[in-house]
Enzyme design. Structure first.
Site, PDB file in Angstrom:
ATOM      1  N   HIS A  77      16.914 -37.383  -6.459  1.00  0.00           N
ATOM      2  CA  HIS A  77      16.273 -37.782  -5.208  1.00  0.00           C
ATOM      3  C   HIS A  77      14.784 -37.430  -5.204  1.00  0.00           C
ATOM      4  CE1 HIS A  77      20.117 -38.975  -3.636  1.00  0.00           C
ATOM      5  NE2 HIS A  77      20.611 -37.807  -4.012  1.00  0.00           N
ATOM      6  N   TRP A  80      -3.104  -2.723  -1.372  1.00  0.00           N
ATOM      7  CA  TRP A  80      -2.742  -4.111  -1.672  1.00  0.00           C
ATOM      8  C   TRP A  80      -3.521  -4.933  -0.669  1.00  0.00           C
ATOM      9  CZ3 TRP A  80      -0.108  -8.310   0.563  1.00  0.00           C
ATOM     10  CH2 TRP A  80       0.379  -9.271  -0.346  1.00  0.00           C
ATOM     11  N   LYS A 134      13.011 -15.138 -10.446  1.00  0.00           N
ATOM     12  CA  LYS A 134      12.792 -14.084 -11.446  1.00  0.00           C
ATOM     13  C   LYS A 134      11.780 -14.553 -12.480  1.00  0.00           C
ATOM     14  CE  LYS A 134      13.970 -11.576  -9.924  1.00  0.00           C
ATOM     15  NZ  LYS A 134      14.408 -10.955  -8.748  1.00  0.00           N
ATOM     16  N   GLU A 186       8.084 -15.063 -11.001  1.00  0.00           N
ATOM     17  CA  GLU A 186       7.331 -13.891 -10.538  1.00  0.00           C
ATOM     18  C   GLU A 186       6.833 -13.009 -11.672  1.00  0.00           C
ATOM     19  OE1 GLU A 186       9.437 -11.052  -8.034  1.00  0.00           O
ATOM     20  OE2 GLU A 186      11.310 -11.597  -8.991  1.00  0.00           O
ATOM     21  N   GLU A 205      17.655 -17.834  -7.577  1.00  0.00           N
ATOM     22  CA  GLU A 205      17.264 -16.482  -7.961  1.00  0.00           C
ATOM     23  C   GLU A 205      16.695 -16.467  -9.394  1.00  0.00           C
ATOM     24  OE1 GLU A 205      16.556 -13.853  -6.656  1.00  0.00           O
ATOM     25  OE2 GLU A 205      16.740 -12.304  -8.182  1.00  0.00           O
ATOM     26  N   ASN A 252      -1.945   2.316   5.767  1.00  0.00           N
ATOM     27  CA  ASN A 252      -1.108   1.183   5.351  1.00  0.00           C
ATOM     28  C   ASN A 252      -0.807   0.369   6.583  1.00  0.00           C
ATOM     29  OD1 ASN A 252      -0.899   2.353   2.893  1.00  0.00           O
ATOM     30  ND2 ASN A 252       1.243   2.967   3.099  1.00  0.00           N
ATOM     31  N   GLY A 253      -0.762  -0.949   6.439  1.00  0.00           N
ATOM     32  CA  GLY A 253      -0.391  -1.797   7.567  1.00  0.00           C
ATOM     33  C   GLY A 253      -1.542  -2.698   7.968  1.00  0.00           C
ATOM     34  N   ARG A 262       4.999  -0.118  -6.139  1.00  0.00           N
ATOM     35  CA  ARG A 262       5.007  -0.870  -4.886  1.00  0.00           C
ATOM     36  C   ARG A 262       4.022  -2.040  -4.915  1.00  0.00           C
ATOM     37  NH1 ARG A 262       6.917   2.602  -0.517  1.00  0.00           N
ATOM     38  NH2 ARG A 262       5.548   1.594   0.960  1.00  0.00           N
ATOM     39  N   CYS A 312       0.829  -1.210   0.000  1.00  0.00           N
ATOM     40  CA  CYS A 312       0.000   0.000   0.000  1.00  0.00           C
ATOM     41  C   CYS A 312       0.866   1.264   0.000  1.00  0.00           C
ATOM     42  CB  CYS A 312      -0.875   0.042   1.239  1.00  0.00           C
ATOM     43  SG  CYS A 312      -1.879  -1.400   1.450  1.00  0.00           S
ATOM     44  N   LYS A 361       6.144  -4.351  -4.265  1.00  0.00           N
ATOM     45  CA  LYS A 361       7.578  -4.081  -4.248  1.00  0.00           C
ATOM     46  C   LYS A 361       8.115  -4.061  -2.832  1.00  0.00           C
ATOM     47  CE  LYS A 361      11.556  -2.928  -5.969  1.00  0.00           C
ATOM     48  NZ  LYS A 361      12.290  -4.045  -6.580  1.00  0.00           N
TER      49      LYS A 361
HETATM   50  C1  F6R Z   1      11.808 -10.477  -5.998  1.00  0.00           C
HETATM   51  C2  F6R Z   1      11.808  -9.468  -4.963  1.00  0.00           C
HETATM   52  C3  F6R Z   1      11.444  -9.886  -3.583  1.00  0.00           C
HETATM   53  C4  F6R Z   1      12.226  -9.053  -2.557  1.00  0.00           C
HETATM   54  C5  F6R Z   1      11.714  -9.362  -1.148  1.00  0.00           C
HETATM   55  C6  F6R Z   1      12.507  -8.627  -0.095  1.00  0.00           C
HETATM   56  O1  F6R Z   1      12.212  -9.952  -7.210  1.00  0.00           O
HETATM   57  O2  F6R Z   1      12.067  -8.327  -5.206  1.00  0.00           O
HETATM   58  O3  F6R Z   1      11.628 -11.246  -3.383  1.00  0.00           O
HETATM   59  O4  F6R Z   1      13.575  -9.365  -2.668  1.00  0.00           O
HETATM   60  O5  F6R Z   1      10.365  -8.990  -1.045  1.00  0.00           O
HETATM   61  O6  F6R Z   1      12.463  -7.263  -0.303  1.00  0.00           O
HETATM   62  P1  F6R Z   1      13.553  -6.296   0.291  1.00  0.00           P
HETATM   63  O7  F6R Z   1      14.844  -6.608  -0.374  1.00  0.00           O
HETATM   64  O8  F6R Z   1      13.058  -4.926  -0.014  1.00  0.00           O
HETATM   65  O9  F6R Z   1      13.611  -6.587   1.764  1.00  0.00           O
END
Ligand code: F6R
Length: 601
Positions: free
Chosen positions: A501, A74, A482, A485, A478, A100-101, A27, A2, A596
């Site tokens: 396994h 959100w 990527k 997502e 990773e 927010n929260g 975000r 949010c 985000k």
């Molecule tokens: C994936 C991504 C998330 C963040 C995670 C932690 O591309 O961006 O997995 O890495 O939400 O976020 P931060 O780094 O802001 O604590």
């Protein structure tokens, strides 16, 4: 997650709020709304979906006024729909609120104070605004009613409240969730991220948890819950408004992937003294060097960067290191060593799961270091030390340049601690990072090759596997994150040796298996794993490193120091994921269901 904006000044608030919300789109959100106050009351416009939808609604609504608040939601309590979108209003519509929260005791508060109120939404937020009206009806001033409500709330919140009987104030408070006050000439703003209001000011004031802030056109009054006025200097937000624009790129993600060589150069410059040696604040070096064990706490991509960082810290600095997912660690803390040091890795510096751990470790009195992209973020403020990533704003939800920046900063920290421990350096890190920079440049120049790989391997598939061994395994985690997502392809990263396994049962004719082969000691074994999946029909894509490559490899990255290969190999996976999502016509920068900055636990 949010986002909040608010404006009180001389200009029409509506356009400023909508522009501010557009800046917060990155975000992640699923509905949005604004409220503007004028002599005829408070006019609220809300819409499910994108800000462009809200804009259409808001343009049709009569919303002239110089005071307003806005919100991107959100969904946590209740589905994304009109009723659950913010701003929320009290029963008489006198008070309007954005939040927010997550309020943990909202059910209890509702039962205790608001049993006669008919609620319109399913949100915890509506309870807050109804409570303000409840205490106002009991005779309290708006400020006192707001303060009383704040004293009752449990959970996380950033709040902006307006009262249509007082066109001169926004009432603001926060706990755990981010919120800033932006200051200007004859106007002031509120924003959950300075980026939102850079359009009008780069001067910001921090608010502390549980403070009450009264934002007026020409003044900002910060008080404790007990009413004691607090003086607070403003600071200049170190963000260039242009950094938050897409420029010539179609997407922020592509721009941010391309920015990685520049970020590497900036990091090399920031962590180097005038004699060309690595530099860092001596108090950080001391605390890290004195630790008998390091606990790295992070989530998602930052967790994956931590896995790579562990390799540096153990192999170079010689300090035993554990890497933990924040949301697990907080409920299941392992036995700690006698002198632990906690490293929090977080691009945003706001991730609630990581913050929950920091709150606990602070209570236990353990030393902490936050590695973050955002100076002044919550994790940065609350830890003993901060190392900045210097990556510039990362807007795309999928993290790219922050991951490589985190790894680069961890490599520098490890080398500095190695020196402190008088361990012999077998690597000239600055030189190696410069080589990495050139290698990343070569890969982004090869973007069309990555696009072809995405076409050849991922165009129609429903699932994909990423495999690697040792440090390549960390990168495969990773790479799979990527891809899943942003393209919604079911993707998993596995240690090559683990396949047989269990997971190998999933391999069918044509299943794409992206294998990383950048490590000499496991080059033969990972290639053996590739043969195993090929024998079961897989379509293998081998990404190897120059010097270890074999005929038929799909792509060969330039040679760099073996431990630094994640900085380079991941760029191929970022680009492949980007093109896989693009070819599926998906919203690369704003994937569904994701935010985000994950500011709720
Ligand atoms: C994936 C991504 C998330 C963040 C995670 C932690 O591309 O961006 O997995 O890495 O939400 O976020 P931060 O780094 O802001 O604590």
């Amino acid at each position: 997650m949010c986002g909040i904006v608010g404006y009180i000044g001389q200009d029409n608030a509506k356009e400023l709020l909508l522009k501010g919300l557009e800046k917060l789109e990155y975000r992640g959100y699923d509905s949005a709304g604004i409220a503007v106050v004028n002599e005829s009351g408070t006019s609220v416009s809300k819409a499910k979906g994108r800000i462009s939808e809200l804009r259409k609604v808001a343009e049709a609504d009569d919303q002239d006024g110089t005071l307003g608040i806005g919100h991107t939601r959100w969904a946590t309590h209740g589905v994304p729909n009109y009723e659950n979108s913010h701003p929320h209003q009290s029963a008489s519509k006198r008070f309007t609120l954005v939040h927010n929260g997550v309020i943990e005791n909202y059910e209890e508060l509702k039962n205790e104070y608001l049993s006669d109120i008919t609620f319109i939404s399913e949100t915890d937020t509506e309870v807050i605004v109804q409570l303000v009206e409840h205490f106002s009806n009991e005779g309290l001033s708006t400020e006192d009613a707001f303060t009383k409500v704040i004293s009752l709330l449990e959970g996380s919140y950033a709040l902006g409240l307006i009262d249509n009987e007082d066109e001169d104030k926004i009432f603001v408070a926060k706990n755990k969730s981010p919120l800033l006050i932006g200051v200007g000439d004859d106007f002031n703003v509120i924003a959950s991220d300075a980026i939102a209001m850079l359009q009008v000011t780069n001067q910001y004031k921090e608010i502390h948890d549980h403070e009450i802030v009264i934002v007026k056109r020409d003044d900002v009054v910060i008080k404790t819950l007990e009413g004691e006025v607090q003086e607070r200097e403003s600071y200049t937000a170190q963000i260039d408004a242009a950094d938050a624009e897409k420029g010539v790129y179609d997407h922020y993600m592509l721009k941010e992937i391309h920015e990685q060589p520049a970020v590497m150069r900036r990091i090399i410059q920031e962590y180097q003294d005038e004699n060309g040696n690595l530099k860092m604040d001596s108090s950080i070096i001391k605390d890290v060097a004195e630790a008998d064990r390091i606990y790295v706490i992070a989530a998602g991509t930052s967790y994956h960067a931590g896995l790579v960082g562990k390799e540096f810290i153990e192999k170079w600095a010689g300090v035993p290191t554990e890497v933990h997912v924040a949301s697990e660690f907080v409920y299941n803390m392992p036995l700690l060593s006698e002198k632990p040091l906690f490293i929090f890795i977080s691009q945003s510096g706001e991730t609630a799961d990581s913050r929950a751990v920091l709150v606990e470790t602070n209570k236990l009195g353990h030393k902490s270091l936050t590695i973050t992209n955002v100076a002044g973020s919550t994790l940065s403020r609350e830890a003993d030390h901060t190392l900045l990533l210097h990556a510039g704003p990362e807007i795309a939800v999928a993290s790219t340049k922050a991951y490589t920046a985190q790894i680069a900063v961890l490599s520098i920290l490890s080398q500095i601690v190695a020196k402190e421990h008088k361990r012999e350096a077998d690597v000239d890190l600055l030189r190696e990072l410069a080589k990495v920079t050139t290698a990343i440049e070569a890969i982004v120049d090869d973007a069309e090759v990555m696009e072809q790989i995405a076409t050849d391997f991922l165009e129609t598939t429903r699932n994909a596997f990423f495999i690697g061994r040792t440090i390549d395994y960390n990168v495969s985690l990773e790479g799979s994150l990527k891809l899943k997502e942003i393209s919604y392809i079911q993707a998993e990263g596995f240690a090559g040796g683990e396949l047989k396994h269990g997971t190998i049962a999933l391999i069918e004719d044509g299943t794409p298996v992206i294998a990383l082969a950048t490590q000499e000691n496991v080059n033969l074994s990972i290639r053996g794993n590739v043969k195993e999946v090929v024998a079961r029909g897989a379509n293998p894509c081998i990404i190897s490193m120059n010097g270890l490559n074999k005929d038929g490899d799909t792509y060969v990255i330039p040679q760099v120091h073996e431990l630094l290969t994640p900085l380079v190999s991941v760029v191929t996976l970022q680009l492949i994921s980007y093109y896989a999502a693009l070819h599926r016509d998906l919203d690369v920068d704003k994937p569904r269901n994701l935010a985000k900055s994950v500011t709720v636990e």
